[in-house]
Design a protein around this motif. Structure first.
Motif, short mmCIF file in Angstrom:
data_model
loop_
_atom_site.label_atom_id
_atom_site.label_comp_id
_atom_site.label_asym_id
_atom_site.label_seq_id
_atom_site.Cartn_x
_atom_site.Cartn_y
_atom_site.Cartn_z
N ASP A 95 7.68 4.01 4.31
CA ASP A 95 7.71 5.31 4.99
C ASP A 95 6.45 6.14 4.69
O ASP A 95 6.29 7.24 5.20
CB ASP A 95 8.98 6.10 4.64
N GLN A 96 5.56 5.58 3.89
CA GLN A 96 4.32 6.26 3.54
C GLN A 96 3.19 6.02 4.55
O GLN A 96 2.17 6.68 4.51
CB GLN A 96 3.82 5.82 2.16
N MET A 97 3.37 5.05 5.43
CA MET A 97 2.32 4.69 6.38
C MET A 97 2.73 5.08 7.80
O MET A 97 3.87 4.85 8.19
CB MET A 97 2.03 3.19 6.32
N PRO A 98 1.79 5.64 8.58
CA PRO A 98 2.12 6.14 9.93
C PRO A 98 2.05 5.08 11.03
O PRO A 98 1.75 5.40 12.18
CB PRO A 98 1.05 7.22 10.14
N TYR A 99 2.31 3.85 10.71
CA TYR A 99 2.26 2.75 11.68
C TYR A 99 3.66 2.16 11.81
O TYR A 99 4.41 2.16 10.84
CB TYR A 99 1.28 1.68 11.23
N ASP A 100 4.00 1.62 12.97
CA ASP A 100 5.36 1.09 13.12
C ASP A 100 5.47 -0.41 12.84
O ASP A 100 6.55 -0.91 12.56
CB ASP A 100 5.96 1.45 14.48
N GLY A 101 4.37 -1.14 12.87
CA GLY A 101 4.37 -2.57 12.55
C GLY A 101 3.53 -2.85 11.32
O GLY A 101 2.70 -2.04 10.91
N GLU A 102 3.77 -4.03 10.74
CA GLU A 102 3.03 -4.39 9.52
C GLU A 102 2.79 -5.90 9.50
O GLU A 102 3.68 -6.68 9.84
CB GLU A 102 3.84 -3.98 8.29
N ILE A 103 1.61 -6.29 9.10
CA ILE A 103 1.35 -7.69 8.75
C ILE A 103 1.60 -7.79 7.26
O ILE A 103 0.95 -7.11 6.46
CB ILE A 103 -0.08 -8.12 9.12
N TYR A 104 2.57 -8.60 6.89
CA TYR A 104 2.97 -8.73 5.49
C TYR A 104 2.02 -9.65 4.72
O TYR A 104 1.76 -9.43 3.54
CB TYR A 104 4.39 -9.27 5.37
N ALA A 105 1.53 -10.68 5.39
CA ALA A 105 0.64 -11.65 4.73
C ALA A 105 -0.13 -12.42 5.78
O ALA A 105 0.37 -12.66 6.88
CB ALA A 105 1.46 -12.63 3.88
N ILE A 106 -1.36 -12.78 5.43
CA ILE A 106 -2.16 -13.70 6.26
C ILE A 106 -3.06 -14.47 5.30
O ILE A 106 -3.81 -13.88 4.53
CB ILE A 106 -2.96 -12.99 7.37
N TYR A 107 -2.94 -15.80 5.35
CA TYR A 107 -3.72 -16.66 4.47
C TYR A 107 -4.12 -17.94 5.20
O TYR A 107 -3.34 -18.46 6.00
CB TYR A 107 -2.92 -17.04 3.22
#
Length: 173
Positions: free
Chosen positions: A82-94
């Motif tokens: 709830d601290q970030m103003p974005y609705d989607g997130e990339i959790y990991a990319i490797y």
């Protein structure tokens, strides 16, 4: 090379990429003892849970080489903070080191943002270690620094930087 949705049966291959990527990317950044203790078996269990059907709204994409070996992955879904103003997130990319700088990272990002848009998300972010030598990749894709936080890995305190995209439309194919 193809990018496609991951299958639960591939959890161990994803875990192997995860562990090997950490060991090559974060050597000299994350404590050696932590990297030495990373376990493919332990990560496999985590990835099996992540790939469960019950994780609606999340997705894992894999990059597969010509011999059907998984060489990279990206996971994402709704914003978990709830601290970030974005609705989607990339959790990991490797990606495995041998497959970096071949456009696969961009293809994984594009697939993930396409999924997020399908889910109704208009924006996204991800966290990257400040000392990650590949952090400029996110900047080249138009990610803007959007926050900082301190994390602790083993006995070492590290800084993470959030990169955010306010409009996902230009990242999708």
């Amino acid at each position: 090379m193809i990018i496609r949705s991951a299958r639960k049966s591939e959890a161990s291959q994803i875990a192997e990429v995860h562990v090997n990527s950490w060991k090559s990317t974060y050597a000299g950044i994350v404590p050696d003892s932590y990297l030495a203790d990373l376990s493919v078996v332990q990560r496999t269990t985590q990835w099996e849970r992540q790939l469960e059907v019950s994780n609606a709204g999340t997705k894992v994409f894999v990059a597969e080489n010509n011999t059907c070996q998984i060489v990279g992955f990206a996971s994402g879904g709704p914003n978990r903070s709830d601290q970030m103003p974005y609705d989607g997130e990339i959790y990991a990319i490797y990606l495995l080191e041998d497959y970096q700088r071949q456009g696969l990272g961009q293809q994984l990002i594009s697939s993930m943002t396409g999924f997020l848009v399908e889910q109704g998300h208009k924006s996204m972010y991800l966290w990257a270690l400040e000392d990650n030598p590949y952090r400029s990749f996110y900047e080249k894709l138009g990610g803007n620094p959007a926050g900082r936080k301190e994390i602790q890995i083993s006995e070492k305190k590290l800084q993470e930087i959030a990169y955010g995209w306010s409009n996902l439309a230009y990242l999708t194919n």
